[in-house]
Design a protein around this motif. Structure first.
Motif, PDB file in Angstrom:
ATOM      1  N   TYR A 130      50.067 -67.392   8.062  1.00 18.08           N
ATOM      2  CA  TYR A 130      50.924 -67.498   6.880  1.00 18.08           C
ATOM      3  C   TYR A 130      50.060 -67.567   5.615  1.00 18.08           C
ATOM      4  CZ  TYR A 130      54.253 -69.321   3.488  1.00 18.08           C
ATOM      5  OH  TYR A 130      55.021 -69.487   2.353  1.00 18.08           O
ATOM      6  N   GLU A 131      49.021 -68.386   5.651  1.00 16.96           N
ATOM      7  CA  GLU A 131      48.144 -68.509   4.481  1.00 16.96           C
ATOM      8  C   GLU A 131      47.398 -67.206   4.213  1.00 16.96           C
ATOM      9  OE1 GLU A 131      44.317 -71.052   2.831  1.00 16.96           O
ATOM     10  OE2 GLU A 131      45.623 -72.004   4.321  1.00 16.96           O
ATOM     11  N   ILE A 132      46.986 -66.524   5.264  1.00 14.04           N
ATOM     12  CA  ILE A 132      46.299 -65.241   5.091  1.00 14.04           C
ATOM     13  C   ILE A 132      47.212 -64.243   4.386  1.00 14.04           C
ATOM     14  CG2 ILE A 132      45.446 -63.220   6.367  1.00 14.04           C
ATOM     15  CD1 ILE A 132      44.292 -65.299   8.419  1.00 14.04           C
ATOM     16  N   ILE A 133      48.464 -64.190   4.825  1.00 14.05           N
ATOM     17  CA  ILE A 133      49.411 -63.226   4.242  1.00 14.05           C
ATOM     18  C   ILE A 133      49.754 -63.591   2.805  1.00 14.05           C
ATOM     19  CG2 ILE A 133      51.769 -62.313   4.382  1.00 14.05           C
ATOM     20  CD1 ILE A 133      51.508 -62.711   7.479  1.00 14.05           C
ATOM     21  N   THR A 134      50.095 -64.841   2.559  1.00 10.51           N
ATOM     22  CA  THR A 134      50.626 -65.231   1.250  1.00 10.51           C
ATOM     23  C   THR A 134      49.550 -65.566   0.217  1.00 10.51           C
ATOM     24  OG1 THR A 134      50.850 -67.542   1.949  1.00 10.51           O
ATOM     25  CG2 THR A 134      52.772 -66.091   2.250  1.00 10.51           C
ATOM     26  N   ARG A 135      48.429 -66.144   0.653  1.00  8.87           N
ATOM     27  CA  ARG A 135      47.426 -66.589  -0.310  1.00  8.87           C
ATOM     28  C   ARG A 135      46.176 -65.712  -0.354  1.00  8.87           C
ATOM     29  NH1 ARG A 135      43.836 -71.240   0.747  1.00  8.87           N
ATOM     30  NH2 ARG A 135      42.314 -70.870  -0.852  1.00  8.87           N
ATOM     31  N   GLN A 136      45.785 -65.204   0.788  1.00  9.99           N
ATOM     32  CA  GLN A 136      44.536 -64.441   0.832  1.00  9.99           C
ATOM     33  C   GLN A 136      44.743 -62.965   0.473  1.00  9.99           C
ATOM     34  OE1 GLN A 136      41.817 -66.057   0.980  1.00  9.99           O
ATOM     35  NE2 GLN A 136      42.498 -68.003   1.813  1.00  9.99           N
ATOM     36  N   ILE A 137      45.652 -62.287   1.192  1.00 12.40           N
ATOM     37  CA  ILE A 137      45.854 -60.868   0.870  1.00 12.40           C
ATOM     38  C   ILE A 137      47.053 -60.658  -0.052  1.00 12.40           C
ATOM     39  CG2 ILE A 137      44.689 -60.081   2.953  1.00 12.40           C
ATOM     40  CD1 ILE A 137      47.331 -59.470   4.218  1.00 12.40           C
ATOM     41  N   LYS A 138      47.839 -61.706  -0.257  1.00 14.86           N
ATOM     42  CA  LYS A 138      48.965 -61.686  -1.195  1.00 14.86           C
ATOM     43  C   LYS A 138      49.902 -60.509  -0.955  1.00 14.86           C
ATOM     44  CE  LYS A 138      46.543 -64.308  -4.627  1.00 14.86           C
ATOM     45  NZ  LYS A 138      45.240 -64.275  -5.159  1.00 14.86           N
ATOM     46  N   ALA A 139      50.325 -60.359   0.282  1.00 21.49           N
ATOM     47  CA  ALA A 139      51.229 -59.274   0.652  1.00 21.49           C
ATOM     48  C   ALA A 139      52.669 -59.768   0.664  1.00 21.49           C
ATOM     49  CB  ALA A 139      50.859 -58.729   2.029  1.00 21.49           C
ATOM     50  N   GLU A 140      53.573 -58.901   0.254  1.00 22.82           N
ATOM     51  CA  GLU A 140      54.998 -59.248   0.316  1.00 22.82           C
ATOM     52  C   GLU A 140      55.522 -59.101   1.739  1.00 22.82           C
ATOM     53  OE1 GLU A 140      57.328 -57.233  -2.627  1.00 22.82           O
ATOM     54  OE2 GLU A 140      55.817 -57.599  -4.182  1.00 22.82           O
ATOM     55  N   LYS A 141      55.020 -58.087   2.437  1.00 26.50           N
ATOM     56  CA  LYS A 141      55.392 -57.849   3.830  1.00 26.50           C
ATOM     57  C   LYS A 141      54.164 -57.339   4.556  1.00 26.50           C
ATOM     58  CE  LYS A 141      60.289 -57.218   3.787  1.00 26.50           C
ATOM     59  NZ  LYS A 141      60.831 -58.196   4.667  1.00 26.50           N
ATOM     60  N   VAL A 142      54.135 -57.540   5.873  1.00 29.53           N
ATOM     61  CA  VAL A 142      53.026 -57.058   6.703  1.00 29.53           C
ATOM     62  C   VAL A 142      53.554 -56.519   8.025  1.00 29.53           C
ATOM     63  CG1 VAL A 142      51.300 -58.654   5.754  1.00 29.53           C
ATOM     64  CG2 VAL A 142      52.621 -59.319   7.760  1.00 29.53           C
ATOM     65  N   VAL A 143      52.704 -55.751   8.674  1.00 26.46           N
ATOM     66  CA  VAL A 143      52.916 -55.339  10.060  1.00 26.46           C
ATOM     67  C   VAL A 143      51.906 -56.141  10.867  1.00 26.46           C
ATOM     68  CG1 VAL A 143      52.750 -53.445  11.711  1.00 26.46           C
ATOM     69  CG2 VAL A 143      53.653 -53.025   9.409  1.00 26.46           C
ATOM     70  N   ILE A 144      52.357 -56.772  11.938  1.00 26.51           N
ATOM     71  CA  ILE A 144      51.447 -57.565  12.766  1.00 26.51           C
ATOM     72  C   ILE A 144      51.345 -56.932  14.145  1.00 26.51           C
ATOM     73  CG2 ILE A 144      50.952 -59.812  13.790  1.00 26.51           C
ATOM     74  CD1 ILE A 144      52.551 -61.110  11.565  1.00 26.51           C
ATOM     75  N   ILE A 145      50.119 -56.733  14.583  1.00 31.89           N
ATOM     76  CA  ILE A 145      49.852 -56.298  15.955  1.00 31.89           C
ATOM     77  C   ILE A 145      49.221 -57.488  16.652  1.00 31.89           C
ATOM     78  CG2 ILE A 145      48.555 -54.737  17.455  1.00 31.89           C
ATOM     79  CD1 ILE A 145      48.507 -52.735  15.121  1.00 31.89           C
ATOM     80  N   GLY A 146      49.896 -58.006  17.656  1.00 30.30           N
ATOM     81  CA  GLY A 146      49.371 -59.154  18.393  1.00 30.30           C
ATOM     82  C   GLY A 146      48.990 -58.756  19.799  1.00 30.30           C
ATOM     83  N   HIS A 147      47.766 -59.061  20.181  1.00 29.59           N
ATOM     84  CA  HIS A 147      47.298 -58.768  21.537  1.00 29.59           C
ATOM     85  C   HIS A 147      47.211 -60.066  22.328  1.00 29.59           C
ATOM     86  CE1 HIS A 147      43.947 -58.339  24.490  1.00 29.59           C
ATOM     87  NE2 HIS A 147      44.709 -57.344  24.841  1.00 29.59           N
ATOM     88  N   SER A 148      47.877 -60.117  23.486  1.00 26.45           N
ATOM     89  CA  SER A 148      47.825 -61.268  24.383  1.00 26.45           C
ATOM     90  C   SER A 148      48.243 -62.539  23.638  1.00 26.45           C
ATOM     91  CB  SER A 148      46.430 -61.376  25.006  1.00 26.45           C
ATOM     92  OG  SER A 148      46.407 -62.327  26.037  1.00 26.45           O
ATOM     93  N   TYR A 149      47.357 -63.521  23.528  1.00 27.32           N
ATOM     94  CA  TYR A 149      47.689 -64.758  22.809  1.00 27.32           C
ATOM     95  C   TYR A 149      48.075 -64.452  21.363  1.00 27.32           C
ATOM     96  CZ  TYR A 149      46.934 -69.243  20.444  1.00 27.32           C
ATOM     97  OH  TYR A 149      47.067 -70.367  19.672  1.00 27.32           O
ATOM     98  N   GLY A 150      47.493 -63.418  20.797  1.00 22.15           N
ATOM     99  CA  GLY A 150      47.835 -63.010  19.437  1.00 22.15           C
ATOM    100  C   GLY A 150      49.304 -62.639  19.295  1.00 22.15           C
ATOM    101  N   ALA A 151      49.918 -62.177  20.389  1.00 27.63           N
ATOM    102  CA  ALA A 151      51.353 -61.873  20.353  1.00 27.63           C
ATOM    103  C   ALA A 151      52.163 -63.159  20.190  1.00 27.63           C
ATOM    104  CB  ALA A 151      51.777 -61.132  21.620  1.00 27.63           C
ATOM    105  N   GLN A 152      51.672 -64.256  20.744  1.00 24.48           N
ATOM    106  CA  GLN A 152      52.351 -65.541  20.555  1.00 24.48           C
ATOM    107  C   GLN A 152      52.248 -65.987  19.102  1.00 24.48           C
ATOM    108  OE1 GLN A 152      51.371 -68.625  23.419  1.00 24.48           O
ATOM    109  NE2 GLN A 152      50.891 -67.080  24.950  1.00 24.48           N
ATOM    110  N   VAL A 153      51.073 -65.787  18.508  1.00 20.54           N
ATOM    111  CA  VAL A 153      50.892 -66.128  17.090  1.00 20.54           C
ATOM    112  C   VAL A 153      51.817 -65.263  16.235  1.00 20.54           C
ATOM    113  CG1 VAL A 153      49.242 -66.234  15.174  1.00 20.54           C
ATOM    114  CG2 VAL A 153      48.496 -66.881  17.488  1.00 20.54           C
TER     115      VAL A 153
END
Length: 167
Positions: A130-153
């Motif tokens: 959440y912090e990466i999206i909103t504060r670091q890259i400041k994106a309004e929307k993103v596409v997330i690709i989650g692999h294995s445990y990353g899919a849980q995140v």
């Protein structure tokens, strides 16, 4: 015959105890590392997170003029990291007009460990994303690709903050 049996058992016990002692001492000798620790690449950068730790990431920028929401790849694990082969495999997607971000979750790869290891949880990784999206890259929307445990995140992110997810 009794004396022989007693003596044989005594020497067998001494031999057994000596053998176990040797094995115990050998078990304490450290084994040298056979795998080199991962090293940052020339394009490794770091985000300073609000919890006073750094997250390592690599960005593949799109050179397409038509900018679309960025893609964030969330690796498996916990304990995994972003391998250069993952970046190489997915980098061509940037030609579609999307910047790609690959990051090592806190406590993994080249990223810092949190001050308290008990804070490295699924919920903590979702908060990092959440912090990466909103504060670091400041994106309004993103596409997330989650692999294995990353899919849980990624799923946790989609459940808690669906307004930030394009796909």
């Amino acid at each position: 015959m009794k004396a022989f049996t007693k003596r044989a058992l005594k020497y067998f016990g001494i031999l057994l105890l000596t053998g176990m002692s040797v094995i115990a001492v050998l078990a304490l000798i450290p084994i040298p590392a056979t795998v080199k620790p991962i090293q940052p690449s020339a394009d490794t950068q770091y985000w300073s997170m609000s919890g006073n730790y750094r997250i390592a990431y690599r960005k593949v920028a799109s050179n397409n003029q038509q900018k679309k929401p960025p893609i964030i790849f969330v690796h498996g694990g916990p304990g995994g990291y972003i391998h250069s082969s993952i970046v190489k495999t997915l980098a061509p997607i940037s030609k579609s007009g999307r910047d790609l971000y690959f990051y090592d979750q806190s406590g993994t790869g080249l990223s810092d460990r949190r001050k308290h290891p008990k804070d490295t949880t699924l919920h903590g990784h979702v908060e990092d994303l959440y912090e990466i999206i909103t504060r670091q890259i400041k994106a309004e929307k993103v596409v997330i690709i989650g692999h294995s445990y990353g899919a849980q995140v990624a799923t946790g992110m989609a459940v808690l903050h669906p307004e930030l997810i394009e796909k």
